[in-house]
Every structure is written in structure tokens, then in C-alpha cells.
Write a protein that holds these residues in place. Structure first.
Motif, short mmCIF file in Angstrom:
data_model
loop_
_atom_site.label_atom_id
_atom_site.label_comp_id
_atom_site.label_asym_id
_atom_site.label_seq_id
_atom_site.Cartn_x
_atom_site.Cartn_y
_atom_site.Cartn_z
N LYS A 7 63.64 -4.35 24.18
CA LYS A 7 65.01 -4.19 22.87
C LYS A 7 66.06 -4.11 23.67
O LYS A 7 67.00 -4.32 22.65
N THR B 151 60.52 -14.89 31.82
CA THR B 151 60.11 -15.07 30.95
C THR B 151 59.99 -16.49 31.00
O THR B 151 60.43 -16.86 29.57
N VAL C 94 68.01 -10.32 25.44
CA VAL C 94 68.04 -8.74 25.06
C VAL C 94 68.96 -8.04 25.01
O VAL C 94 70.45 -7.99 26.10
N PRO D 299 65.70 -14.12 27.79
CA PRO D 299 65.07 -13.15 26.72
C PRO D 299 67.20 -12.55 26.17
O PRO D 299 67.35 -12.28 27.05
N ARG E 25 57.21 -5.06 23.74
CA ARG E 25 58.33 -6.22 23.24
C ARG E 25 59.97 -5.43 23.73
O ARG E 25 60.52 -4.81 23.04
N THR F 28 50.91 -4.11 28.03
CA THR F 28 50.62 -5.69 27.57
C THR F 28 51.22 -5.12 25.93
O THR F 28 51.32 -3.76 25.39
N GLU G 37 54.66 -6.87 29.50
CA GLU G 37 54.65 -8.44 28.72
C GLU G 37 54.75 -8.24 27.66
O GLU G 37 53.52 -7.26 26.88
N ALA G 38 55.39 -9.29 26.64
CA ALA G 38 54.92 -9.12 24.82
C ALA G 38 54.47 -9.20 24.76
O ALA G 38 53.61 -9.14 23.24
N SER G 39 53.23 -10.70 25.17
CA SER G 39 52.10 -11.16 24.58
C SER G 39 50.80 -9.67 24.27
O SER G 39 50.69 -8.40 25.59
N ASP G 40 50.00 -9.89 24.17
CA ASP G 40 48.96 -8.30 24.59
C ASP G 40 48.01 -8.65 25.69
O ASP G 40 47.25 -7.83 26.12
N ALA H 210 61.86 -0.18 24.77
CA ALA H 210 61.46 -1.60 24.44
C ALA H 210 60.86 -0.66 22.35
O ALA H 210 61.12 0.71 22.67
N ASP H 211 60.58 -1.73 21.83
CA ASP H 211 60.03 -1.26 20.34
C ASP H 211 59.38 -0.69 20.18
O ASP H 211 58.31 -0.53 21.02
#
Length: 491
Positions: free
Chosen positions: A237, A266, A151, A149, A235, A232, A202-205, A251-252
Motif C-alpha cells: 500500500k 514485479t 505504490v 507498481p 498487497r 503471500t 507477493e500479492a498472489s496467493d 500493506a493493505d
């Protein structure tokens, strides 16, 4: 560009699928050139399936030893990574040397060329200063590479991909895993069981986001029990690194995570821009190379394996390789004169006929070539417990407008689960099309989740009526007997 060398077939990329196609065609008597810039055999034998499962086997042995306290007395466990790393290096990969694989291919009559193959017009492949003109076709099996990604700060750091994680000789004290899919969870659990402090972001929930939510819950709980921190909905950053502090991931929202090493898992993608697809009228801007149900990507071009985007699994590559071999042999037979009126004889000699027979047929009518069918595609995440799945998830089935029925059976409520006692987490989940009375998907989670899955794959693949599945005899006491309980729950 030098004068092209005339050959029958060029296979660009000798991963699992490409090696199988090239070897089979060479055995059939065709003049085959196999091109590979990396190691013959590809990701699976050197950095994927084989060495990772050696790691998992070792980690699971540690976990089983620790379960003695709940079943049969007490045990003291002292993890040691050295024999694991040695086995991977010596037994699985020959220290990442593909001499044996190259010899295997050339021993079948193929010609091996080390280098980067690139399409250079219809039927033509360039490899450095050599050019090959294929009489009958080109097969593309270049696989995929890690998709990293964008990043901020990541590109300039010594982060790991799965390859570095597999090759590691000494374990770090801590590991940050960016990505909660199958590869990320498998490696996270292995390292945690060997004493590494592991954090998964992990970016997903949820982790294992492509599988059933119940599977995500069981997998997350199992890893947390091994000491893995899981975050989870986070994201990445920015990533920073220095030799003393190691990696810091921001992270965000401001959350921060630190570890000695960072593993980025990823996803993967094909690098089509390197293939020269534009010279044969194909689009190089896609994530994968699309193919039809006979694995044809274009006129005189076939593709096999991960590059097709149908799933990054060895069993998919081998399945597709069988189709490519039979379709290409059929194509060659027609080019050289075609089958006889009965559709059973090859006009190009016994060698090709024998190769076709090895795959279940000889070149014949066009409809004698099997067509790709992914309705019952099996997939297994080799965590402990294993997560096996086939076909559609409940959500996917509902999104397709199917009249869904769901059957569910916790593994711990089965007799075998009760006997197993420690480490019996899991379940069977069935997704049925109520209108047709057949299964369209299933998930098997448990100590032998991948093995139990085989019965469910047959049920989905053959569209076995649910009533017939209910009337089967299921051995007692086994984990797979929970399938019968889940069938009862459908109604």
C-alpha cells in the motif's frame, strides 16, 4: 530532419535477439545499421542470465558445503561476497562495458550507432540528428524494462531493480523483495545463503504463481529452509524510506515490513510509446508489440525478443531471431528478383545464400521460412531446487477444455533421489491430453530440474505418443528416470 541515409536494414535495439539478427544479416552482405542506446547484448549478459547464474552457482556451492554434515562428516562455511561481485564485474560484464560486443557486430560488417532509435515513417528510423531509410525492413528489438507498481511513496525512494541487485559490491544486512516470481525468488535465495535477512512479499496467493501449485510449494519450502520469510496474498500500500531505518513497506490490512534495502521485481514491460509506432500505423498503447508467426509487426517491420510479449527469455529471443533472419532474407531475395523455379537459389548472391544455409535453408518459397510455435516453450526458475516447466499447466489445460490426465512422481521416491538424500526435493508432473494420447505440459522440479526438462520439451514439441514414451529406456539411476514413474501414474 536531415536527408535520410539509404541502407538495407535498420535494427533498433541490440539485445540478444537484435544483436543476433543484425550480425547475421550483416554477415550475409546486407548494409545493416544497428542502433542501441544501452549496452549491446541487452539485459542477459549484463544484468540477467549470465551474472545472476554466477550468483546462483556461488550460493549453491555454499548450500552444498552445508549439506556435508548430512552425508560425509562436517564442514565449516564462511560466505564471502567479494569474489562473486568481482567475477561478475570482471568476467561477465567487463565492468558493464560493451566494447567487445560492439566490435563483434562491426567486425561482421555492420554499422553501429549509439542512441535512441525512433520510427519516423515507413521504413525510416531517426537517431538523434541522423535518419536512416531502410530499403528492405526495420527490426525492433528494444526489449523491456522493469514494471514498477504505483505504490504510494515508492517512486521517491532508492529502491533496487534487478540491475542494482546484480551490481551490488557489498551486501546489505536485510533485504525486502517485492515480487515472488522467478527473478524475485532466485535473488532472494542467493542473498539469504550469503547471510542476508530476506523477506519476500507477493500479492498472489502463492509464489511462482504462473507454475504448478506443487512447484510453488516446493520452492517456498526450500527458501524458508534457507531462512527466507515469505508472505503471500499481501498487497503493498505504501513505501517509506529514510537513511537510518531503511525501507518500510505497509500493506493493505496494516501489516508492515522493514529492511535496509528494497528490491522491486514485479514484472517487466515494453515502452512502446517511445518508438514512434504511430508514424507507421501501429498502436503504441499496448503492453507489448504483437507479431505474427513470422515475427512481422507490420508492413516492412519485424520484432524480436521481449518486446513481443512471448516470454522474457534469451532462448525465445534467439528462436525468434532465427525466424526473422530467414524471413527477411527471403523478403530481400524476392525484392531483388526472387528465387528460381526450384525454390533453392538466391538471386542476391552467395553471401545471403550462405547465411540462409547457416540457418538451415536458403531463401526460397514462402513456406520455407519457419513459423513461430510456442506450444513447447521451456522455462526454468534457477532456485535450488530448480523449477523447469514446458507447455501447459494442469489448470491451463483444463481451461482449454482438454480431457486432462495427470501423472505425478515425487523425486525423493526415486532411486536417485534416495541416493541424493540431502537436497532431493522435487517431482515430475505430466499433463496429458487423454484423447490424443500426448503430453501437452510437464514440470520437472529437482536438483537438475532444468536439465531433466529437456526430455519433456522434446515429448511436448514432437507430440510423442505416451505409449512410445512408456516404451523408452530410461537410464538408471538418474533423476530423469522419474519421468517413467510419472508416466505409469497417468494410467
Amino acid at each position: 530532419m536531415t536527408e535520410p541515409q539509404q541502407v538495407d536494414v535498420v535494427v533498433v535495439g541490440l539485445g540478444v535477439g537484435g544483436e543476433e539478427v543484425a550480425g547475421r544479416l550483416a554477415e550475409a552482405g546486407l548494409d545493416v545499421v544497428g542502433v542501441e542506446r544501452g549496452l549491446v547484448g541487452g539485459e542477459c549478459p549484463y544484468w540477467g542470465c549470465i551474472p545472476s547464474k554466477m550468483m546462483i552457482r556461488a550460493a549453491n556451492a555454499l548450500a552444498e558445503a552445508r549439506r556435508v554434515d548430512g552425508l560425509a562428516g562436517s564442514a565449516e562455511v564462511r560466505p564471502d561476497w567479494a569474489p562473486v561481485a568481482r567475477r561478475i564485474r570482471e568476467e561477465a560484464t567487463a565492468n558493464w562495458d560493451d566494447t567487445a560486443a560492439v566490435d563483434r557486430f562491426t567486425g561482421k560488417g555492420g554499422r553501429f550507432v549509439r542512441g535512441t532509435g525512433r520510427l519516423a515513417g515507413p521504413g525510416r528510423v531517426a537517431v538523434d540528428d541522423q535518419v536512416f531509410q531502410a530499403r528492405y525492413g526495420i527490426v525492433v528489438g528494444v526489449g523491456t524494462r522493469p514494471s514498477v507498481p504505483p505504490v504510494e511513496g515508492l517512486a521517491g525512494t532508492p529502491y533496487w531493480t534487478n540491475r542494482a541487485a546484480i551490481e551490488v559490491a557489498e551486501l546489505p544486512a536485510s533485504l525486502l523483495v517485492l515480487g515472488g516470481g522467478a527473478i524475485g525468488l532466485e535473488l532472494a535465495q542467493v542473498f539469504a545463503r550469503f547471510g542476508v535477512r530476506v523477506t519476500v512479499v507477493e500479492a498472489s496467493d502463492r509464489v511462482l504463481a504462473v507454475e504448478e501449485p506443487e512447484a510453488s510449494e516446493v520452492a517456498a519450502a526450500a527458501l524458508r529452509a534457507d531462512g527466507v520469510e515469505i508472505h503471500t496474498g499481501v498487497r503493498a500500500k505504501r513505501v517509506d524510506h529514510d537513511e537510518v531505518a531503511g525501507f518500510t513497506l505497509r500493506a493493505d490490512g496494516g501489516a508492515g515490513f522493514t529492511a535496509e534495502r528494497l528490491l522491486v521485481v514485479t514484472g517487466r514491460r515494453a515502452h512502446l510509446d517511445e518508438l514512434g509506432l504511430d508514424t507507421v500505423g501501429l498502436d503504441a498503447g499496448q503492453r507489448y508489440l504483437p507479431v505474427d508467426d513470422r515475427m512481422r509487426a507490420g508492413e516492412g517491420i519485424w520484432a524480436v525478443g521481449d518486446v513481443t510479449g512471448e516470454g522474457a527469455f534469451t532462448h525465445i529471443a534467439m528462436y525468434q531471431a532465427e525466424i526473422v533472419v530467414r524471413d527477411l532474407l527471403d523478403h530481400v531475395a524476392r525484392q531483388r528478383g526472387g528465387p528460381d523455379a526450384s525454390g533453392t537459389a538466391s538471386a542476391i548472391g552467395g553471401a545471403i545464400g550462405a547465411a540462409g544455409a547457416g540457418g538451415g535453408s536458403t531463401p526460397g518459397p514462402a513456406d520455407s521460412v519457419p513459423r513461430a510455435d510456442y506450444r513447447a516453450l521451456p522455462r526454468v526458475t534457477f532456485t535450488d531446487p530448480e523449477v523447469g516447466a514446458v507447455g501447459l499447466t494442469e489448470r491451463q489445460a483444463r481451461e482449454r477444455g482438454i480431457n486432462v490426465q495427470v501423472g505425478f512422481a515425487p523425486l525423493s521416491s526415486s532411486t536417485r533421489g534416495w541416493i541424493h538424500r540431502v537436497g532431493d526435493e522435487g517431482f515430475i508432473k505430466l499433463v496429458a491430453d487423454a484423447d490424443r494420447g500426448v503430453l501437452v505440459g510437464a514440470t520437472s522440479v529437482g536438483p537438475a530440474g532444468g536439465e531433466v526438462l529437456s526430455a519433456l520439451v522434446v515429448a511436448v514439441h514432437a507430440a510423442v505418443p505416451v505409449g512410445r514414451l512408456r516404451h523408452m529406456i530410461y537410464a538408471y539411476p538418474t533423476f530423469h528416470r522419474a519421468i517413467r514413474t510419472a508416466l505409469d501414474d497417468l494410467s
